[in-house]
Design a protein around this motif. Structure first.
Motif, PDB file in Angstrom:
ATOM      1  N   ASN A   9       0.808  -1.218   0.000  1.00 33.61           N
ATOM      2  CA  ASN A   9       0.000   0.000   0.000  1.00 33.61           C
ATOM      3  C   ASN A   9       0.846   1.274   0.000  1.00 33.61           C
ATOM      4  O   ASN A   9       1.830   1.374   0.715  1.00 33.61           O
ATOM      5  CB  ASN A   9      -0.924   0.010   1.213  1.00 33.61           C
ATOM      6  CG  ASN A   9      -1.777  -1.229   1.257  1.00 33.61           C
ATOM      7  OD1 ASN A   9      -2.533  -1.504   0.343  1.00 33.61           O
ATOM      8  ND2 ASN A   9      -1.631  -2.014   2.308  1.00 33.61           N
ATOM      9  N   TRP A  76       3.197   0.687   3.090  1.00 33.97           N
ATOM     10  CA  TRP A  76       2.765   0.120   4.364  1.00 33.97           C
ATOM     11  C   TRP A  76       1.873  -1.085   4.083  1.00 33.97           C
ATOM     12  O   TRP A  76       1.300  -1.215   3.020  1.00 33.97           O
ATOM     13  CB  TRP A  76       2.027   1.156   5.211  1.00 33.97           C
ATOM     14  CG  TRP A  76       0.758   1.650   4.560  1.00 33.97           C
ATOM     15  CD1 TRP A  76       0.642   2.702   3.695  1.00 33.97           C
ATOM     16  CD2 TRP A  76      -0.552   1.088   4.682  1.00 33.97           C
ATOM     17  NE1 TRP A  76      -0.659   2.825   3.277  1.00 33.97           N
ATOM     18  CE2 TRP A  76      -1.414   1.862   3.876  1.00 33.97           C
ATOM     19  CE3 TRP A  76      -1.074   0.021   5.391  1.00 33.97           C
ATOM     20  CZ2 TRP A  76      -2.772   1.585   3.774  1.00 33.97           C
ATOM     21  CZ3 TRP A  76      -2.430  -0.263   5.290  1.00 33.97           C
ATOM     22  CH2 TRP A  76      -3.254   0.540   4.492  1.00 33.97           C
ATOM     23  N   GLU A  77       1.785  -1.927   5.104  1.00 34.06           N
ATOM     24  CA  GLU A  77       0.891  -3.071   5.027  1.00 34.06           C
ATOM     25  C   GLU A  77       0.595  -3.559   6.438  1.00 34.06           C
ATOM     26  O   GLU A  77       1.479  -3.574   7.290  1.00 34.06           O
ATOM     27  CB  GLU A  77       1.518  -4.196   4.200  1.00 34.06           C
ATOM     28  CG  GLU A  77       0.539  -5.275   3.841  1.00 34.06           C
ATOM     29  CD  GLU A  77       1.003  -6.128   2.672  1.00 34.06           C
ATOM     30  OE1 GLU A  77       0.388  -7.192   2.484  1.00 34.06           O
ATOM     31  OE2 GLU A  77       1.953  -5.745   1.972  1.00 34.06           O
ATOM     32  N   VAL A  78      -0.649  -3.937   6.651  1.00 37.57           N
ATOM     33  CA  VAL A  78      -1.066  -4.523   7.923  1.00 37.57           C
ATOM     34  C   VAL A  78      -1.552  -5.925   7.619  1.00 37.57           C
ATOM     35  O   VAL A  78      -2.508  -6.107   6.866  1.00 37.57           O
ATOM     36  CB  VAL A  78      -2.187  -3.700   8.594  1.00 37.57           C
ATOM     37  CG1 VAL A  78      -2.683  -4.404   9.852  1.00 37.57           C
ATOM     38  CG2 VAL A  78      -1.714  -2.289   8.905  1.00 37.57           C
ATOM     39  N   VAL A  83       2.791  -5.485  11.270  1.00 38.35           N
ATOM     40  CA  VAL A  83       2.664  -4.201  10.581  1.00 38.35           C
ATOM     41  C   VAL A  83       4.020  -3.952   9.938  1.00 38.35           C
ATOM     42  O   VAL A  83       5.051  -4.046  10.597  1.00 38.35           O
ATOM     43  CB  VAL A  83       2.341  -3.057  11.579  1.00 38.35           C
ATOM     44  CG1 VAL A  83       2.262  -1.726  10.858  1.00 38.35           C
ATOM     45  CG2 VAL A  83       1.064  -3.353  12.332  1.00 38.35           C
ATOM     46  N   ARG A 144      -9.771   3.211   9.693  1.00 44.51           N
ATOM     47  CA  ARG A 144     -10.009   1.778   9.458  1.00 44.51           C
ATOM     48  C   ARG A 144      -8.813   0.946   9.920  1.00 44.51           C
ATOM     49  O   ARG A 144      -8.971  -0.100  10.560  1.00 44.51           O
ATOM     50  CB  ARG A 144     -10.311   1.539   7.979  1.00 44.51           C
ATOM     51  CG  ARG A 144     -10.757   0.125   7.692  1.00 44.51           C
ATOM     52  CD  ARG A 144     -11.098  -0.106   6.227  1.00 44.51           C
ATOM     53  NE  ARG A 144      -9.881  -0.142   5.429  1.00 44.51           N
ATOM     54  CZ  ARG A 144      -9.592   0.689   4.431  1.00 44.51           C
ATOM     55  NH1 ARG A 144     -10.447   1.632   4.092  1.00 44.51           N
ATOM     56  NH2 ARG A 144      -8.464   0.573   3.764  1.00 44.51           N
ATOM     57  N   ILE A 145      -7.590   1.420   9.632  1.00 44.33           N
ATOM     58  CA  ILE A 145      -6.389   0.694  10.051  1.00 44.33           C
ATOM     59  C   ILE A 145      -6.272   0.664  11.566  1.00 44.33           C
ATOM     60  O   ILE A 145      -5.939  -0.364  12.150  1.00 44.33           O
ATOM     61  CB  ILE A 145      -5.131   1.323   9.424  1.00 44.33           C
ATOM     62  CG1 ILE A 145      -5.119   1.039   7.931  1.00 44.33           C
ATOM     63  CG2 ILE A 145      -3.862   0.789  10.068  1.00 44.33           C
ATOM     64  CD1 ILE A 145      -4.067   1.821   7.190  1.00 44.33           C
ATOM     65  N   GLN A 148      -8.726  -1.837  12.768  1.00 44.51           N
ATOM     66  CA  GLN A 148      -8.271  -3.181  12.399  1.00 44.51           C
ATOM     67  C   GLN A 148      -7.136  -3.641  13.307  1.00 44.51           C
ATOM     68  O   GLN A 148      -7.149  -4.775  13.803  1.00 44.51           O
ATOM     69  CB  GLN A 148      -7.811  -3.179  10.945  1.00 44.51           C
ATOM     70  CG  GLN A 148      -7.257  -4.500  10.460  1.00 44.51           C
ATOM     71  CD  GLN A 148      -6.667  -4.398   9.051  1.00 44.51           C
ATOM     72  OE1 GLN A 148      -6.672  -3.342   8.432  1.00 44.51           O
ATOM     73  NE2 GLN A 148      -6.165  -5.513   8.557  1.00 44.51           N
TER      74      GLN A 148
END
Length: 161
Positions: A9, A76-78, A83, A144-145, A148
Motif C-alpha cells: 500500500n 505500508w501493510e497490515v 505491521v 479503518r487501520i 483493524q
C-alpha cells in the motif's frame, strides 16, 4: 525461508502535495529573509545572487523532487502477523512490528493533514526501536487501520508488555 516482499500500500495520492506544502513554508521564510537582507543592504549583489540561487535550488529540490521521491518509496501493510512499513527518501527504513507486540494504536492529524483530509497512524510496540508510523493516509483509511489493528491485537493471546 520465504523472501521479504515490499508492503503493497502507498500513502494517499495527496501525500506529495501535503509534503510539498509543508516544505514550502521554511523555504518561503528563507526567501523573505533574503529579500529583507537585500532591501536593507544591497552592497553585495554577488552574495545576494548566490544566496538567491542556492535558495531557489534548495526549494526546487525539497518542494518539487523530495515529495515525489518519498511517495515512490513509502509503503505500508497490515497483515495478520505484523505491521510492515518502508519509509524515507535519502535513507530508506524498513520496519516490521509483530502484532503480538502492539501496545497502542494512535492517529494524528496536523492542521495541514486536516486541511487535506489526511492522518497518520502510530503503532507503539514493546520495542526499543520505537513506534512504527504509517504516514499520509486518507483519514478514513487511517481510522479503518487503527480499528483493524486494535481488533487484531485484542485477539492475540500474548501480552505485548
Amino acid at each position: 525461508m520465504k523472501p521479504l516482499v515490499d508492503p503493497a500500500n502507498r500513502p494517499s495520492r495527496k501525500a506529495p502535495l501535503v509534503w510539498a506544502v509543508a516544505a514550502a513554508v521554511p523555504w518561503a521564510l528563507l526567501a523573505i529573509g533574503q529579500v529583507v537582507w537585500w532591501l536593507l543592504d544591497a552592497r553585495w549583489p554577488l552574495w545576494h545572487g548566490l544566496a538567491a540561487a542556492a535558495t531557489a535550488a534548495g526549494a526546487l529540490f525539497f518542494i518539487g523532487v523530495v515529495p515525489v521521491w518519498r511517495y515512490r518509496v513509502h509503503r505500508w501493510e497490515v497483515g495478520a502477523q505484523a505491521v510492515y512499513t518502508r519509509t524515507g527518501w535519502l535513507v530508506e527504513e524498513r520496519r516490521i512490528a509483530p502484532i503480538s507486540r502492539v501496545q497502542t494504536v494512535d492517529t494524528q492529524r496536523s492542521p495541514l493533514d486536516r486541511l487535506f483530509g489526511l492522518a497518520n497512524v502510530t503503532v507503539t510496540t514493546a520495542s526499543s526501536a520505537g513506534a512504527v508510523q504509517i504516514v499520509a493516509l486518507d483519514s478514513d483509511v487511517a481510522d479503518r487501520i487503527a480499528a483493524q489493528l486494535t481488533d487484531i491485537a485484542a485477539l492475540g493471546e500474548q501480552d505485548a508488555t
